[in-house]
Design an enzyme around this catalytic site. Structure first.
Site, PDB file in Angstrom:
ATOM      1  N   LYS A  85       0.894  -1.214  -0.116  1.00 17.45           N
ATOM      2  CA  LYS A  85      -0.039   0.278  -0.001  1.00 17.45           C
ATOM      3  C   LYS A  85       0.786   1.270   0.058  1.00 17.45           C
ATOM      4  O   LYS A  85       1.844   1.304   0.696  1.00 17.45           O
ATOM      5  CB  LYS A  85      -0.895   0.096   1.382  1.00 17.45           C
ATOM      6  CG  LYS A  85      -2.007   0.955   1.349  1.00 17.45           C
ATOM      7  CD  LYS A  85      -2.955   0.802   2.185  1.00 17.45           C
ATOM      8  CE  LYS A  85      -3.980   1.972   2.457  1.00 17.45           C
ATOM      9  NZ  LYS A  85      -4.827   2.052   3.948  1.00 17.45           N
ATOM     10  N   SER A 160      -9.722   2.616   2.605  1.00 14.20           N
ATOM     11  CA  SER A 160      -8.788   3.199   1.736  1.00 14.20           C
ATOM     12  C   SER A 160      -7.919   2.226   0.997  1.00 14.20           C
ATOM     13  O   SER A 160      -7.177   2.584  -0.027  1.00 14.20           O
ATOM     14  CB  SER A 160      -7.765   4.230   2.657  1.00 14.20           C
ATOM     15  OG  SER A 160      -7.109   3.552   3.282  1.00 14.20           O
ATOM     16  N   SER A 184      -9.884   0.329   6.950  1.00 15.60           N
ATOM     17  CA  SER A 184      -9.186   0.139   5.543  1.00 15.60           C
ATOM     18  C   SER A 184      -8.410  -1.045   5.249  1.00 15.60           C
ATOM     19  O   SER A 184      -8.289  -1.170   3.972  1.00 15.60           O
ATOM     20  CB  SER A 184      -8.408   1.353   5.454  1.00 15.60           C
ATOM     21  OG  SER A 184      -9.026   2.599   5.370  1.00 15.60           O
TER      22      SER A 184
HETATM   23  N1  GLN Z   1     -12.903   4.975   5.800  1.00 10.87           N
HETATM   24  C1  GLN Z   1     -12.310   5.419   6.977  1.00 10.87           C
HETATM   25  C2  GLN Z   1     -11.778   6.865   7.275  1.00 10.87           C
HETATM   26  O1  GLN Z   1     -12.058   7.462   6.281  1.00 10.87           O
HETATM   27  C3  GLN Z   1     -10.905   4.323   7.504  1.00 10.87           C
HETATM   28  C4  GLN Z   1      -9.737   4.782   6.902  1.00 10.87           C
HETATM   29  C5  GLN Z   1      -8.870   4.033   7.286  1.00 10.87           C
HETATM   30  O2  GLN Z   1      -8.855   2.867   8.134  1.00 10.87           O
HETATM   31  N2  GLN Z   1      -7.375   4.464   7.025  1.00 10.87           N
HETATM   32  O3  GLN Z   1     -11.383   7.214   7.992  1.00 10.87           O
END
Ligand code: GLN
Length: 513
Positions: A85, A160, A184
């Site tokens: 990632k 994400s 994410s």
């Molecule tokens: N979707 C969540 C956010 O927007 C989680 C993001 C993440 O885990 N990096 O914060």
């Protein structure tokens, strides 16, 4: 063992590849090249990768092959390629975090997790797409355009970490890394029919990750099977003196638990607050069926209530922006990244350059959260917002503690719906935030969680994720439950779920063109 290995190397599991490599039935160069070819074929349609490092991956593969030929002792995943990632710094390889502000930045140092992958002999195929600074649930907030869900290219692959999940589901990598601040790793796994674990907070080093919210961020493994994910977890995890929140204890016995897959006598709690209303009917049906399969495998099930979970989303969206606004202050156009000369100013001050650079370099969602966080932390509002959120966070942790007095693991659907269409929630931040309603409590409490495929929803034929949560440092329980369920479901389906995904449009591959 020959018969175990899929004739198409990109379809083989990491565990099978690892064994075939150890037996010298295939070389790492062959396995790595097969994945690079697959990337050439399908990534124009999927857009899982932001950067592909063919030369670096093949050089690493060659090195492992040579070490194996000279009978050097090698780790269990040596030679199996991986996708990383783009939130993880990679020495000598671009790291953008899905943001324009870091476009072209090549870090002079490397995340501990990445160094461990290299030391364990995993060739790095490239960097995967993500929502900018890991803010989002769809990868649509990437400054470089969204990734697409291999099950339906008009739908999101989650976020994400949607690049990593899409790479796995389209067989462009057998393994991938992720970070999970609010879901994410787990939510992208859920909507693509893959597996992902958020380890216990402190179980995997955060050193060298671009920080979003430091008290919530956790790096973890992504794979297509529970065992593959466990094997990667064991390589990534463990104490790191460079991360002050790293736990000084051995990695829990995740691989052993995944291999055994034993849930006999295990007490499972279904969380009342994570399900029911607001969850798609097909998601609920697959979830309930999976719970029954675990009962058939010897577990006992009770319903548990965690009343404070109702406030988890609101709590998270105060704590996360507060920490993010502080972490992202480092992108000031002075030390690294984009520097923009403000329009029509001859001799701009540092402040003017910072303002112009941050305006041009950050996307809307990032700006929204910086503004929110700065407000929540400002004097006069701190106690009302950030202070209150910290108190509710403690209540959520208490709910977990009380639940884990009654049961060994908690379960729920990972996400309330299957993959939605690109564009559907982009203009509605609250609708986007709601995707993480079931994953966020674990981050607030620091406990580990996993998502694995529970089948396809009746109404749309798209993957549904099953979430397992365990007490801190009991990550092995996730793998025991995951493995038992995976086995029961494979018997029912007659093979892996991803075998049912549609074929992708393939670009013509011209090897010697
Ligand atoms: N979707 C969540 C956010 O927007 C989680 C993001 C993440 O885990 N990096 O914060």
């Amino acid at each position: 063992m020959t018969s175990d290995l899929h004739p198409d190397l990109t379809r083989a599991s990491a565990a099978h590849l690892a064994r075939a490599l150890a037996d010298r039935q295939v070389s790492s160069v062959e396995v790595t090249q097969a994945h690079l070819d697959r990337i050439t074929e399908v990534d124009a349609a999927v857009h899982a990768y932001l950067h592909v490092d063919a030369d670096g991956a093949l050089a690493a593969a060659r090195q492992v092959d040579e070490r194996r030929a000279s009978k050097e002792p090698l780790g269990p995943l040596a030679g199996v390629p991986i996708a990383v990632k783009d939130v993880m710094t990679t020495k000598g390889m671009p790291t953008t975090c899905g943001s324009r502000i870091l476009e072209g930045w090549v870090p002079p140092y490397e995340a501990t997790v990445v160094s461990r992958l290299r030391a364990a002999g995993l060739p790095i195929l490239g960097k995967t797409n993500m929502d900018e600074f890991a803010m989002g649930s769809s990868t649509e907030h990437s400054a470089y355009g969204p990734s697409r869900n291999p099950w339906d290219l008009d739908r999101i692959p989650g976020g994400s970490g949607g690049g990593s999940s899409a790479a796995l589901a389209s067989f462009q990598a057998p393994l991938a890394t992720g970070t999970d601040t609010g879901g994410s790793i787990r939510q992208p796994a859920a909507v693509t029919g893959t597996v992902g674990t958020k380890p216990t907070y402190g179980g995997v080093s955060r050193y060298g990750l671009v920080a979003l919210a430091s008290s919530l961020d956790q790096a973890g493994p992504c794979g297509r099977t529970v065992l593959d994910t466990a094997l990667l977890h064991a390589v990534m995890g463990g104490h790191d003196p460079r991360d002050s929140t790293s736990i000084d204890a051995p990695v829990p016995p995740v691989v052993e638990a995944a291999r055994a897959g034993d849930v006999r006598g295990l007490r499972i709690g279904v969380v009342r607050e994570l399900g029911g209303e607001g969850y798609q009917a097909g998601v609920r049906a697959r979830f309930e069926e999976s719970v029954q399969l675990l009962v058939d495998a010897g577990a006992t099930v009770v319903e548990v209530s965690c009343p404070s979970f109702e406030y988890a989303l609101a709590t998270y969206y105060l704590i996360l922006p507060s920490e993010a606004s502080s972490n992202l202050a480092r992108f000031d156009a002075m030390r690294y990244g984009l520097r923009v000369h403000p329009d029509g100013v001859d001799d701009p001050s540092a402040e003017q350059v910072m303002a112009a650079s941050r305006d041009a370099g950050f996307g809307d969602e990032v700006k929204r959260r910086i503004i929110l966080g700065t407000y929540a932390l400002s004097s006069g509002y701190y106690d009302a917002y950030y202070g209150s959120a910290q108190k509710v966070r403690a209540l959520i942790a208490q709910d977990f503690a009380r639940a884990f007095e009654q049961v060994d693991v908690l379960v729920s659907p990972t996400a309330p719906t299957t993959a939605f269409r690109l564009g559907d929630k982009l203009d509605d931040p609250l609708a986007m935030y709601l995707n993480d309603i079931a994953t966020i409590p674990a981050n607030l409490a620091g406990v580990p969680g996993m998502s694995l495929p529970a089948g396809l929803a009746e109404e749309d034929g798209l993957p549904v994720g099953f979430q397992v949560l365990a007490p801190a440092m009991r990550d092995e329980r996730l793998y025991a439950v995951g493995s038992a369920l995976e086995r029961a479901l494979a018997d029912r389906w007659g093979g892996p779920l991803l075998d049912r995904a549609p074929e992708l449009p393939v670009a013509t591959l011209r090897k010697d063109a």
